[in-house]
Design a protein around this motif. Structure first.
Motif, mmCIF file in Angstrom:
data_model
loop_
_atom_site.group_PDB
_atom_site.id
_atom_site.type_symbol
_atom_site.label_atom_id
_atom_site.label_comp_id
_atom_site.label_asym_id
_atom_site.label_seq_id
_atom_site.Cartn_x
_atom_site.Cartn_y
_atom_site.Cartn_z
ATOM 1 N N GLN A 287 -28.365 -39.630 97.970
ATOM 2 C CA GLN A 287 -28.739 -41.007 98.249
ATOM 3 C C GLN A 287 -27.622 -41.731 98.977
ATOM 4 O OE1 GLN A 287 -29.868 -42.852 94.588
ATOM 5 N NE2 GLN A 287 -31.555 -41.444 94.215
ATOM 6 N N ARG A 288 -26.368 -41.407 98.631
ATOM 7 C CA ARG A 288 -25.245 -42.082 99.250
ATOM 8 C C ARG A 288 -25.040 -41.623 100.683
ATOM 9 N NH1 ARG A 288 -21.776 -40.594 95.849
ATOM 10 N NH2 ARG A 288 -20.817 -38.904 97.036
ATOM 11 N N VAL A 289 -25.222 -40.332 100.938
ATOM 12 C CA VAL A 289 -24.911 -39.762 102.242
ATOM 13 C C VAL A 289 -26.029 -40.002 103.238
ATOM 14 C CG1 VAL A 289 -24.503 -37.600 103.470
ATOM 15 C CG2 VAL A 289 -23.319 -38.051 101.324
ATOM 16 N N ARG A 290 -27.271 -39.827 102.801
ATOM 17 C CA ARG A 290 -28.407 -39.967 103.712
ATOM 18 C C ARG A 290 -28.918 -41.404 103.687
ATOM 19 N NH1 ARG A 290 -30.575 -35.879 106.162
ATOM 20 N NH2 ARG A 290 -29.921 -33.767 105.622
ATOM 21 N N THR A 291 -29.014 -41.986 104.878
ATOM 22 C CA THR A 291 -29.467 -43.364 104.992
ATOM 23 C C THR A 291 -30.510 -43.455 106.096
ATOM 24 O OG1 THR A 291 -27.209 -44.054 104.434
ATOM 25 C CG2 THR A 291 -28.709 -45.749 105.228
ATOM 26 N N LEU A 292 -31.651 -44.037 105.763
ATOM 27 C CA LEU A 292 -32.682 -44.247 106.774
ATOM 28 C C LEU A 292 -32.287 -45.398 107.677
ATOM 29 C CD1 LEU A 292 -36.022 -43.847 104.773
ATOM 30 C CD2 LEU A 292 -35.040 -42.260 106.423
ATOM 31 N N HIS A 293 -32.428 -45.191 108.984
ATOM 32 C CA HIS A 293 -32.172 -46.210 109.992
ATOM 33 C C HIS A 293 -33.415 -46.378 110.859
ATOM 34 C CE1 HIS A 293 -28.022 -45.501 108.813
ATOM 35 N NE2 HIS A 293 -27.597 -46.431 109.645
ATOM 36 N N ILE A 294 -33.604 -47.565 111.386
ATOM 37 C CA ILE A 294 -34.631 -47.827 112.390
ATOM 38 C C ILE A 294 -33.920 -47.962 113.733
ATOM 39 C CG2 ILE A 294 -36.387 -49.429 113.227
ATOM 40 C CD1 ILE A 294 -37.298 -48.075 110.748
ATOM 41 N N SER A 295 -34.396 -47.233 114.727
ATOM 42 C CA SER A 295 -33.803 -47.324 116.064
ATOM 43 C C SER A 295 -34.683 -48.205 116.952
ATOM 44 C CB SER A 295 -33.631 -45.931 116.681
ATOM 45 O OG SER A 295 -34.863 -45.238 116.743
ATOM 46 N N PHE A 296 -34.029 -48.885 117.896
ATOM 47 C CA PHE A 296 -34.724 -49.845 118.742
ATOM 48 C C PHE A 296 -33.936 -50.034 120.038
ATOM 49 C CE2 PHE A 296 -31.932 -51.864 115.725
ATOM 50 C CZ PHE A 296 -31.205 -52.781 116.477
ATOM 51 N N VAL A 297 -34.595 -50.647 121.004
ATOM 52 C CA VAL A 297 -33.988 -50.858 122.321
ATOM 53 C C VAL A 297 -33.617 -52.324 122.487
ATOM 54 C CG1 VAL A 297 -34.396 -50.819 124.814
ATOM 55 C CG2 VAL A 297 -35.202 -48.932 123.392
ATOM 56 N N VAL A 298 -32.377 -52.560 122.943
ATOM 57 C CA VAL A 298 -31.928 -53.891 123.341
ATOM 58 C C VAL A 298 -31.280 -53.749 124.709
ATOM 59 C CG1 VAL A 298 -30.337 -55.793 122.912
ATOM 60 C CG2 VAL A 298 -31.581 -54.772 121.008
ATOM 61 N N TRP B 218 -30.237 -52.315 127.944
ATOM 62 C CA TRP B 218 -30.161 -50.947 128.437
ATOM 63 C C TRP B 218 -29.909 -49.943 127.313
ATOM 64 C CZ3 TRP B 218 -31.399 -49.485 133.265
ATOM 65 C CH2 TRP B 218 -31.043 -48.197 133.688
ATOM 66 N N HIS B 219 -29.610 -50.412 126.123
ATOM 67 C CA HIS B 219 -29.074 -49.561 125.074
ATOM 68 C C HIS B 219 -30.066 -49.347 123.936
ATOM 69 C CE1 HIS B 219 -25.187 -50.027 127.034
ATOM 70 N NE2 HIS B 219 -25.415 -51.320 127.048
ATOM 71 N N GLU B 220 -29.916 -48.183 123.274
ATOM 72 C CA GLU B 220 -30.662 -47.906 122.055
ATOM 73 C C GLU B 220 -29.714 -48.072 120.874
ATOM 74 O OE1 GLU B 220 -33.835 -44.655 120.238
ATOM 75 O OE2 GLU B 220 -32.571 -44.086 121.942
ATOM 76 N N MET B 221 -30.192 -48.747 119.844
ATOM 77 C CA MET B 221 -29.367 -49.051 118.677
ATOM 78 C C MET B 221 -30.104 -48.664 117.405
ATOM 79 S SD MET B 221 -28.046 -52.825 119.827
ATOM 80 C CE MET B 221 -27.394 -53.076 121.489
ATOM 81 N N ALA B 222 -29.392 -48.693 116.291
ATOM 82 C CA ALA B 222 -30.005 -48.395 114.995
ATOM 83 C C ALA B 222 -29.342 -49.232 113.917
ATOM 84 C CB ALA B 222 -29.870 -46.907 114.668
ATOM 85 N N LEU B 223 -30.166 -49.703 112.983
ATOM 86 C CA LEU B 223 -29.693 -50.449 111.821
ATOM 87 C C LEU B 223 -30.220 -49.781 110.557
ATOM 88 C CD1 LEU B 223 -30.159 -54.174 112.869
ATOM 89 C CD2 LEU B 223 -28.053 -53.206 111.936
ATOM 90 N N ARG C 193 -28.250 -41.634 123.302
ATOM 91 C CA ARG C 193 -26.999 -42.094 122.711
ATOM 92 C C ARG C 193 -27.320 -43.401 121.986
ATOM 93 N NH1 ARG C 193 -22.312 -39.792 123.972
ATOM 94 N NH2 ARG C 193 -21.113 -41.716 123.662
ATOM 95 N N ILE C 194 -27.284 -43.341 120.657
ATOM 96 C CA ILE C 194 -27.755 -44.448 119.833
ATOM 97 C C ILE C 194 -26.560 -45.114 119.148
ATOM 98 C CG2 ILE C 194 -29.285 -45.100 117.942
ATOM 99 C CD1 ILE C 194 -30.748 -42.367 118.480
ATOM 100 N N PHE C 195 -26.396 -46.406 119.389
ATOM 101 C CA PHE C 195 -25.342 -47.165 118.727
ATOM 102 C C PHE C 195 -25.761 -47.423 117.279
ATOM 103 C CE2 PHE C 195 -24.000 -49.456 122.911
ATOM 104 C CZ PHE C 195 -23.437 -48.270 123.358
ATOM 105 N N VAL C 196 -25.018 -46.871 116.327
ATOM 106 C CA VAL C 196 -25.283 -47.121 114.912
ATOM 107 C C VAL C 196 -24.490 -48.369 114.509
ATOM 108 C CG1 VAL C 196 -25.131 -46.221 112.570
ATOM 109 C CG2 VAL C 196 -25.678 -44.680 114.473
ATOM 110 N N LEU C 197 -25.210 -49.424 114.153
ATOM 111 C CA LEU C 197 -24.577 -50.708 113.865
ATOM 112 C C LEU C 197 -24.204 -50.831 112.392
ATOM 113 C CD1 LEU C 197 -26.878 -53.096 115.965
ATOM 114 C CD2 LEU C 197 -24.820 -51.866 116.684
ATOM 115 N N ASP C 198 -23.115 -51.529 112.148
ATOM 116 C CA ASP C 198 -22.643 -51.808 110.788
ATOM 117 C C ASP C 198 -23.277 -53.119 110.337
ATOM 118 O OD1 ASP C 198 -21.233 -52.592 108.509
ATOM 119 O OD2 ASP C 198 -19.410 -51.583 109.176
ATOM 120 N N SER C 199 -24.258 -53.041 109.438
ATOM 121 C CA SER C 199 -25.002 -54.237 109.040
ATOM 122 C C SER C 199 -24.122 -55.237 108.281
ATOM 123 C CB SER C 199 -26.218 -53.851 108.187
ATOM 124 O OG SER C 199 -25.813 -53.178 107.012
ATOM 125 N N GLN C 200 -23.157 -54.755 107.506
ATOM 126 C CA GLN C 200 -22.300 -55.672 106.749
ATOM 127 C C GLN C 200 -21.400 -56.474 107.681
ATOM 128 O OE1 GLN C 200 -20.296 -53.231 103.802
ATOM 129 N NE2 GLN C 200 -21.890 -53.639 102.301
#
Length: 202
Positions: A47-58, A60-65, A181-188
């Protein structure tokens, strides 16, 4: 007479068998408890290691939260513009009875604008602590099951560092999936961004 004399023998055999089973239970119980503890640890670790993210486009870039920072996603409703706001706040929308600001990361972080225009824009209802807003997205691209031990995040390339300089503080790393190439964003960190928080009451 035979059945009467056999009963004590049967009783002794039953007691002997029960004693043997009890002895086996006593010997195997610690090992079973250890196995159970290991399974629980592995479950918590997964549970700690695996985290579900949603990817989306903003832009020119693809990101994930991470999905825990999202309350809802969907097609963007009609935006009502308001005067005297920074350009990166597109206005307000009403979602399930709540009035929320619409934040455009492309304008906020001066990102490269994508040439394509989407017929329908999407939103992500972002929430971290007491901060919530509607994030404007070109489209939702999928769900990522991110394993932070095995899915190694790369650093931004020099070109990405240049084109996304204002956003680097919020990018944990780049997840490479085939040609994506997906930017993984830090939600905190994003939820603590003063430049957004000062407008949270809009």
């Amino acid at each position: 007479m035979t059945s009467t004399s056999d009963q004590p023998v049967a009783g002794r055999q039953a007691n002997s068998l029960q004693s043997l089973l009890d002895a086996i239970d006593r010997k195997t119980a610690p090992a079973l408890q250890l196995d159970l503890a290991r399974l629980k640890e592995r479950s918590v670790e997964d549970q700690r290691v695996r985290t579900l993210h949603i990817s989306f486009v903003v832009g020119w870039h693809e990101m994930a939260l991470p999905i825990h920072a999202m309350q809802e996603i969907g097609d963007m409703p009609v935006i009502t513009p308001l005067p005297h706001l920074p350009p990166w706040i597109k206005g307000i929308v009403q979602i399930r009875g709540e009035i929320l600001s619409v934040v455009d990361f492309q304008l906020l972080f001066n990102l490269r604008e994508e040439r394509r225009r989407f017929l329908k824009q999407s939103y992500i209802l972002f929430r971290e602590g007491d901060l919530q807003f509607c994030l404007l997205a070109g489209r939702i691209t999928g769900i990522l099951n991110l394993d932070e031990q095995h899915d190694r995040l790369e650093e931004c390339s020099l070109e990405e560092q240049s084109s996304c300089a204002a956003m680097l503080a919020f990018i944990k790393g780049v997840l490479v999936r085939d040609t994506r190439r997906i930017f993984v964003l830090d939600s905190q960190t994003l939820g603590a961004a003063e430049q957004i928080r000062q407008w949270r009451q809009v």
